[in-house]
Each structure stands twice: as structure tokens, then as C-alpha cells.
Design a protein around this motif. Structure first.
Motif, PDB file in Angstrom:
ATOM      1  N   ARG A 155      33.661 -44.422 127.866  1.00  0.00           N
ATOM      2  CA  ARG A 155      32.308 -44.196 127.360  1.00  0.00           C
ATOM      3  C   ARG A 155      31.574 -43.195 128.233  1.00  0.00           C
ATOM      4  O   ARG A 155      31.741 -43.176 129.448  1.00  0.00           O
ATOM      5  N   ALA A 156      30.745 -42.402 127.585  1.00  0.00           N
ATOM      6  CA  ALA A 156      29.990 -41.383 128.310  1.00  0.00           C
ATOM      7  C   ALA A 156      28.567 -41.323 127.801  1.00  0.00           C
ATOM      8  O   ALA A 156      28.282 -41.711 126.660  1.00  0.00           O
ATOM      9  N   SER A 157      27.689 -40.830 128.633  1.00  0.00           N
ATOM     10  CA  SER A 157      26.317 -40.564 128.211  1.00  0.00           C
ATOM     11  C   SER A 157      26.309 -39.226 127.477  1.00  0.00           C
ATOM     12  O   SER A 157      27.359 -38.694 127.100  1.00  0.00           O
ATOM     13  N   ASP A 158      25.147 -38.649 127.262  1.00  0.00           N
ATOM     14  CA  ASP A 158      25.064 -37.373 126.542  1.00  0.00           C
ATOM     15  C   ASP A 158      25.949 -36.327 127.211  1.00  0.00           C
ATOM     16  O   ASP A 158      25.887 -36.110 128.418  1.00  0.00           O
ATOM     17  N   PHE A 159      26.767 -35.652 126.392  1.00  0.00           N
ATOM     18  CA  PHE A 159      27.706 -34.668 126.915  1.00  0.00           C
ATOM     19  C   PHE A 159      27.002 -33.361 127.271  1.00  0.00           C
ATOM     20  O   PHE A 159      26.022 -32.965 126.652  1.00  0.00           O
ATOM     21  N   PHE A 160      27.579 -32.654 128.221  1.00  0.00           N
ATOM     22  CA  PHE A 160      27.278 -31.234 128.411  1.00  0.00           C
ATOM     23  C   PHE A 160      28.511 -30.586 129.008  1.00  0.00           C
ATOM     24  O   PHE A 160      29.402 -31.270 129.536  1.00  0.00           O
ATOM     25  N   GLY A 161      28.593 -29.272 128.908  1.00  0.00           N
ATOM     26  CA  GLY A 161      29.742 -28.557 129.448  1.00  0.00           C
ATOM     27  C   GLY A 161      30.265 -27.533 128.464  1.00  0.00           C
ATOM     28  O   GLY A 161      29.698 -27.345 127.379  1.00  0.00           O
ATOM     29  N   PRO A 162      31.344 -26.847 128.808  1.00  0.00           N
ATOM     30  CA  PRO A 162      31.945 -25.876 127.894  1.00  0.00           C
ATOM     31  C   PRO A 162      32.284 -26.506 126.545  1.00  0.00           C
ATOM     32  O   PRO A 162      32.738 -27.644 126.482  1.00  0.00           O
ATOM     33  N   HIS A 163      32.023 -25.772 125.491  1.00  0.00           N
ATOM     34  CA  HIS A 163      32.299 -26.151 124.102  1.00  0.00           C
ATOM     35  C   HIS A 163      31.296 -27.152 123.538  1.00  0.00           C
ATOM     36  O   HIS A 163      31.383 -27.495 122.353  1.00  0.00           O
ATOM     37  N   VAL A 164      30.354 -27.629 124.341  1.00  0.00           N
ATOM     38  CA  VAL A 164      29.377 -28.596 123.832  1.00  0.00           C
ATOM     39  C   VAL A 164      28.217 -27.837 123.197  1.00  0.00           C
ATOM     40  O   VAL A 164      27.480 -27.124 123.887  1.00  0.00           O
ATOM     41  N   LEU A 165      28.056 -28.009 121.904  1.00  0.00           N
ATOM     42  CA  LEU A 165      26.997 -27.307 121.185  1.00  0.00           C
ATOM     43  C   LEU A 165      25.944 -28.262 120.626  1.00  0.00           C
ATOM     44  O   LEU A 165      24.753 -28.028 120.759  1.00  0.00           O
ATOM     45  N   ALA A 166      26.364 -29.359 120.007  1.00  0.00           N
ATOM     46  CA  ALA A 166      25.443 -30.194 119.245  1.00  0.00           C
ATOM     47  C   ALA A 166      24.735 -31.272 120.059  1.00  0.00           C
ATOM     48  O   ALA A 166      23.874 -31.966 119.542  1.00  0.00           O
ATOM     49  N   SER A 167      25.071 -31.442 121.316  1.00  0.00           N
ATOM     50  CA  SER A 167      24.443 -32.465 122.148  1.00  0.00           C
ATOM     51  C   SER A 167      22.985 -32.115 122.440  1.00  0.00           C
ATOM     52  O   SER A 167      22.549 -30.978 122.300  1.00  0.00           O
ATOM     53  N   ALA A 168      22.241 -33.142 122.867  1.00  0.00           N
ATOM     54  CA  ALA A 168      20.864 -32.895 123.323  1.00  0.00           C
ATOM     55  C   ALA A 168      20.847 -31.922 124.491  1.00  0.00           C
ATOM     56  O   ALA A 168      19.840 -31.250 124.745  1.00  0.00           O
ATOM     57  N   TYR A 169      21.965 -31.825 125.208  1.00  0.00           N
ATOM     58  CA  TYR A 169      22.080 -30.896 126.335  1.00  0.00           C
ATOM     59  C   TYR A 169      23.187 -29.877 126.046  1.00  0.00           C
ATOM     60  O   TYR A 169      23.962 -29.511 126.921  1.00  0.00           O
ATOM     61  N   GLY A 170      23.217 -29.443 124.807  1.00  0.00           N
ATOM     62  CA  GLY A 170      24.183 -28.447 124.389  1.00  0.00           C
ATOM     63  C   GLY A 170      23.542 -27.086 124.188  1.00  0.00           C
ATOM     64  O   GLY A 170      22.782 -26.597 125.034  1.00  0.00           O
ATOM     65  N   GLU A 171      23.825 -26.501 123.040  1.00  0.00           N
ATOM     66  CA  GLU A 171      23.396 -25.128 122.770  1.00  0.00           C
ATOM     67  C   GLU A 171      21.884 -24.956 122.820  1.00  0.00           C
ATOM     68  O   GLU A 171      21.379 -24.015 123.423  1.00  0.00           O
ATOM     69  N   ARG A 172      21.145 -25.865 122.201  1.00  0.00           N
ATOM     70  CA  ARG A 172      19.696 -25.686 122.141  1.00  0.00           C
ATOM     71  C   ARG A 172      19.036 -25.915 123.504  1.00  0.00           C
ATOM     72  O   ARG A 172      17.869 -25.554 123.697  1.00  0.00           O
ATOM     73  N   PHE A 173      19.777 -26.502 124.448  1.00  0.00           N
ATOM     74  CA  PHE A 173      19.256 -26.699 125.792  1.00  0.00           C
ATOM     75  C   PHE A 173      19.577 -25.503 126.684  1.00  0.00           C
ATOM     76  O   PHE A 173      18.705 -24.994 127.402  1.00  0.00           O
ATOM     77  N   PHE A 174      20.825 -25.024 126.631  1.00  0.00           N
ATOM     78  CA  PHE A 174      21.260 -23.943 127.520  1.00  0.00           C
ATOM     79  C   PHE A 174      20.839 -22.553 127.043  1.00  0.00           C
ATOM     80  O   PHE A 174      20.384 -21.723 127.852  1.00  0.00           O
ATOM     81  N   GLU A 175      20.996 -22.279 125.756  1.00  0.00           N
ATOM     82  CA  GLU A 175      20.778 -20.915 125.276  1.00  0.00           C
ATOM     83  C   GLU A 175      19.361 -20.387 125.511  1.00  0.00           C
ATOM     84  O   GLU A 175      19.197 -19.227 125.916  1.00  0.00           O
ATOM     85  N   PRO A 176      18.304 -21.184 125.281  1.00  0.00           N
ATOM     86  CA  PRO A 176      16.969 -20.654 125.560  1.00  0.00           C
ATOM     87  C   PRO A 176      16.782 -20.235 127.019  1.00  0.00           C
ATOM     88  O   PRO A 176      16.175 -19.193 127.301  1.00  0.00           O
ATOM     89  N   LEU A 177      17.313 -21.029 127.951  1.00  0.00           N
ATOM     90  CA  LEU A 177      17.173 -20.676 129.365  1.00  0.00           C
ATOM     91  C   LEU A 177      17.900 -19.370 129.675  1.00  0.00           C
ATOM     92  O   LEU A 177      17.391 -18.522 130.419  1.00  0.00           O
ATOM     93  N   LEU A 178      19.076 -19.194 129.085  1.00  0.00           N
ATOM     94  CA  LEU A 178      19.815 -17.954 129.305  1.00  0.00           C
ATOM     95  C   LEU A 178      19.093 -16.754 128.706  1.00  0.00           C
ATOM     96  O   LEU A 178      19.270 -15.619 129.165  1.00  0.00           O
ATOM     97  N   ALA A 179      18.278 -17.023 127.702  1.00  0.00           N
ATOM     98  CA  ALA A 179      17.530 -15.945 127.046  1.00  0.00           C
ATOM     99  C   ALA A 179      16.144 -15.749 127.652  1.00  0.00           C
ATOM    100  O   ALA A 179      15.346 -14.965 127.144  1.00  0.00           O
ATOM    101  N   GLY A 180      15.849 -16.479 128.730  1.00  0.00           N
ATOM    102  CA  GLY A 180      14.553 -16.348 129.375  1.00  0.00           C
ATOM    103  C   GLY A 180      13.426 -17.025 128.622  1.00  0.00           C
ATOM    104  O   GLY A 180      12.254 -16.667 128.775  1.00  0.00           O
ATOM    105  N   LYS A 181      13.768 -18.017 127.807  1.00  0.00           N
ATOM    106  CA  LYS A 181      12.764 -18.724 127.017  1.00  0.00           C
ATOM    107  C   LYS A 181      12.667 -20.179 127.465  1.00  0.00           C
ATOM    108  O   LYS A 181      13.403 -20.629 128.338  1.00  0.00           O
ATOM    109  N   LYS A 182      11.769 -20.905 126.832  1.00  0.00           N
ATOM    110  CA  LYS A 182      11.619 -22.325 127.135  1.00  0.00           C
ATOM    111  C   LYS A 182      12.717 -23.120 126.446  1.00  0.00           C
ATOM    112  O   LYS A 182      12.989 -22.921 125.268  1.00  0.00           O
ATOM    113  N   THR A 183      13.346 -24.026 127.205  1.00  0.00           N
ATOM    114  CA  THR A 183      14.302 -24.920 126.582  1.00  0.00           C
ATOM    115  C   THR A 183      13.554 -26.097 125.972  1.00  0.00           C
ATOM    116  O   THR A 183      12.333 -26.231 126.147  1.00  0.00           O
ATOM    117  N   GLU A 184      14.281 -26.948 125.254  1.00  0.00           N
ATOM    118  CA  GLU A 184      13.649 -28.056 124.552  1.00  0.00           C
ATOM    119  C   GLU A 184      14.128 -29.398 125.104  1.00  0.00           C
ATOM    120  O   GLU A 184      15.326 -29.597 125.338  1.00  0.00           O
TER     121      GLU A 184
END
Length: 311
Positions: A155-184
Motif C-alpha cells: 500500500r502507498a499514499s499518493d504517488f509521485f515520480g516518473p510516469h505519474v500524471l493523474a495523481s494529486a502530485y502528478g502532472e498538474r502539480f509539477f508542470e506549473p512549477l516547471l513553467a514558472g506558474k502557481k501549482t495547485e
């Protein structure tokens, strides 16, 4: 302790966990079968296209396998209808070929918990998806107890890491920071929230797979000490060389987004996990197997690089 070497492992599903397990198995000298509906081809593996809900087809696809790494799951909004029959088909196929099942699970079944969650924390789900997870975990345990199929789960808590897109700490969390924007963020940014790095999940699943004395129960994947969501933003921002800026999404925003995106709507009932401390205790597996969670700054740096390479 005695170990049993894998001879013919098969990976069911090619999401973040399935992909990472496949990579671990290839690195260890195996050529695992990877079973997906589309026949996903991963380096060093044998892709197999199969409908995992079809017992006969799955049985033929896994014939000769000694361990099935069960990482398959339906779309989040289809869990109640599709997840139980999917897992039952996998267990039926495993029984027919005499293979063991190592399954990935999450912590939804525990419900709203005060204090750290351990493997002995009782199930008290307060969400639809939590009840589904409790049902699946119980059926895995029952199959083992009845002698039908050897099973063990991680069992694991919320995933993050390579290939993780749909998690609460996936694409919508990492991509804004990489783009210089606010993450959610969801819930309270000052609440501590355990996050589990996918390579640590894969390490745990492959480690318990060769320890028959550890089967018949669930283990928490190695998970770093929980930090506040605000601190997690700062860790990822530092790895990305970005400003640690964020905004908090409320339930009404998820409901609005849910009019267009099913995954957003499905997240509403899980908001309780983010409005208070949500802490996973992984000391049992760390003590038993000597595994340690990857430090968050290191895991964040690797994940940032993966997202950059994906661009």
C-alpha cells in the motif's frame, strides 16, 4: 530469511507502478511479460495484448508465470463497476496457473484517520472509492487464507515520480512549477501529507515477491516522513529552480471542473485526505527488509528531470 527467486514474472498493467516494476525486473535480468489491453511495448519486456477481465484469455496469457504483479486498474470514475470484476478475473487466472499475486493498493480504505496509519489500522472507509479498496483488499486476503491464491499487497499514499500524471502530485502539480506558474493544492497547505515515490513502491513489491514468509498480508511501501504541502511545494520548486508559488483549489472548483473532466469530479470525495494531517507509517517494511524511502529532495529532482525530458 529464505528467498524464492523469480523465474517468470508477469506485470499486469503499464501505469506508473507497472512500468517501474518492469524496469526493475529487466534490470535484474528478467524479460517479463507486460499485459495490457493495447499490448504496451516497454524496453526489454514481452508485450501481451489481453483483456484482463477475460479469465480465459488472461489465463492463457500468464500460463507459466510464477508471480503476477497486479498493477492494473480501471478509470477512477469506473472503480465501483469495473475494479472488483477485474481483480476477480486476475485471481481466477492466477489460481488456474498456480501463480502468486503481488498487488499495489492505496490508503483510501482507512478513511479519516487521526494519527499515523499502519498496516493494522482498521478499515473505516468514508468514500465510494475507499469502500471499493476495502472490498478488494479483503478479497485478496480471503483468497490467500482459503489457499486459492498466494497473495501479498503493498500500500502507498499518493504517488509521485516518473510516469505519474493523474495523481494529486502528478502532472498538474509539477508542470506549473516547471513553467514558472502557481501549482495547485487541495485542502490545507499547512497539513502534513505523506507522498510515496513510485520507484520505492516498485522496490517494495519486487522485494516482498521473493520472500514467501511475508505473503498473506499488506505492507506499506517505504514512504518519506510527511511534510506539509507547503513544504513539498518548496522542495519541488527548489529542484526545478522555480518560485514556490501555489493556489488552493476548493470543492466548488473541482465540481466546476468535473463538468468537463471526470477525474476532477471524482476527487471531490477524497478532499478529506488533504484537510488534515495524512500520515503513512512504513516502519514495518523498513525494519523487515531494510528498505528506506528515497529522500524527498532527491526524488523531487529525479521527477523534475523526467517531466523536463517528457517535454
Amino acid at each position: 530469511m529464505p528467498t524464492t527467486e523469480l523465474t517468470a514474472p508477469a506485470v499486469l498493467g503499464a501505469g506508473p507502478v507497472g512500468r517501474t516494476i518492469a524496469q526493475c525486473l529487466v534490470a535484474a535480468g528478467h524479460e517479463p511479460r507486460v499485459l495490457t489491453k493495447s499490448g504496451t511495448a516497454l524496453p526489454g519486456t514481452k508485450p501481451v495484448a489481453v483483456d484482463l477481465t477475460n479469465v480465459e484469455a488472461t489465463t492463457e496469457a500468464v500460463r507459466g508465470a510464477d508471480v503476477l504483479f497486479h498493477c492494473a486498474q480501471p478509470a477512477y470514475h469506473r472503480w465501483p463497476q469495473d475494479f472488483p470484476p477485474l481483480q476477480r478475473a486476475i485471481l481466477d487466472a492466477a489460481e488456474k496457473v498456480g501463480a502468486g499475486v503481488v498487488a499495489i493498493e492505496n490508503t483510501h480504505a482507512y478513511g479519516r484517520v487521526s494519527g499515523p496509519m499502519t498496516e493494522s489500522t482498521p478499515f473505516a472507509p468514508i468514500s465510494v472509492k475507499g469502500r471499493v479498496r476495502a472490498q478488494l483488499a479483503s478479497e485478496l486476503a480471503e483468497a490467500h487464507t482459503a489457499g486459492r491464491v498466494r497473495t501479498v499487497s503493498v500500500r502507498a499514499s499518493d504517488f509521485f515520480g516518473p510516469h505519474v500524471l493523474a495523481s494529486a502530485y502528478g502532472e498538474r502539480f509539477f508542470e506549473p512549477l516547471l513553467a514558472g506558474k502557481k501549482t495547485e493544492l487541495l485542502g490545507d497547505p499547512n497539513s502534513r501529507h505523506s507522498v510515496t515515490y513510485v520507484p520505492d513502491i516498485a522496490a517494495a513489491m519486487t522485494a516482498v515477491a521473493i520472500r514467501p514468509d511475508l505473503w498473506g498480508r499488506a505492507w506499506h511501501a517505504p514512504t518519506a516522513d510527511a511534510v506539509t504541502q507547503r513544504e513539498l511545494v518548496a522542495i519541488v520548486a527548489a529542484a526545478a529552480g522555480a518560485d514556490p508559488a501555489f493556489r488552493v483549489l476548493g470543492a466548488w472548483q473541482l465540481r466546476f471542473a468535473g463538468l468537463f473532466i471526470k477525474a476532477a469530479k471524482e476527487g471531490i470525495e477524497m478532499l478529506y485526505e488533504f484537510d488534515h494531517d495524512y500520515i503513512v507509517d512504513s516502519s514495518a517494511i523498513e525494519t523487515e527488509l531494510g528498505l528506506r524511502p528515497t529522500p524527498l529532495p532527491e526524488a523531487a529532482a529525479t521527477t523534475v528531470e523526467w517531466f523536463r525530458s517528457r517535454r
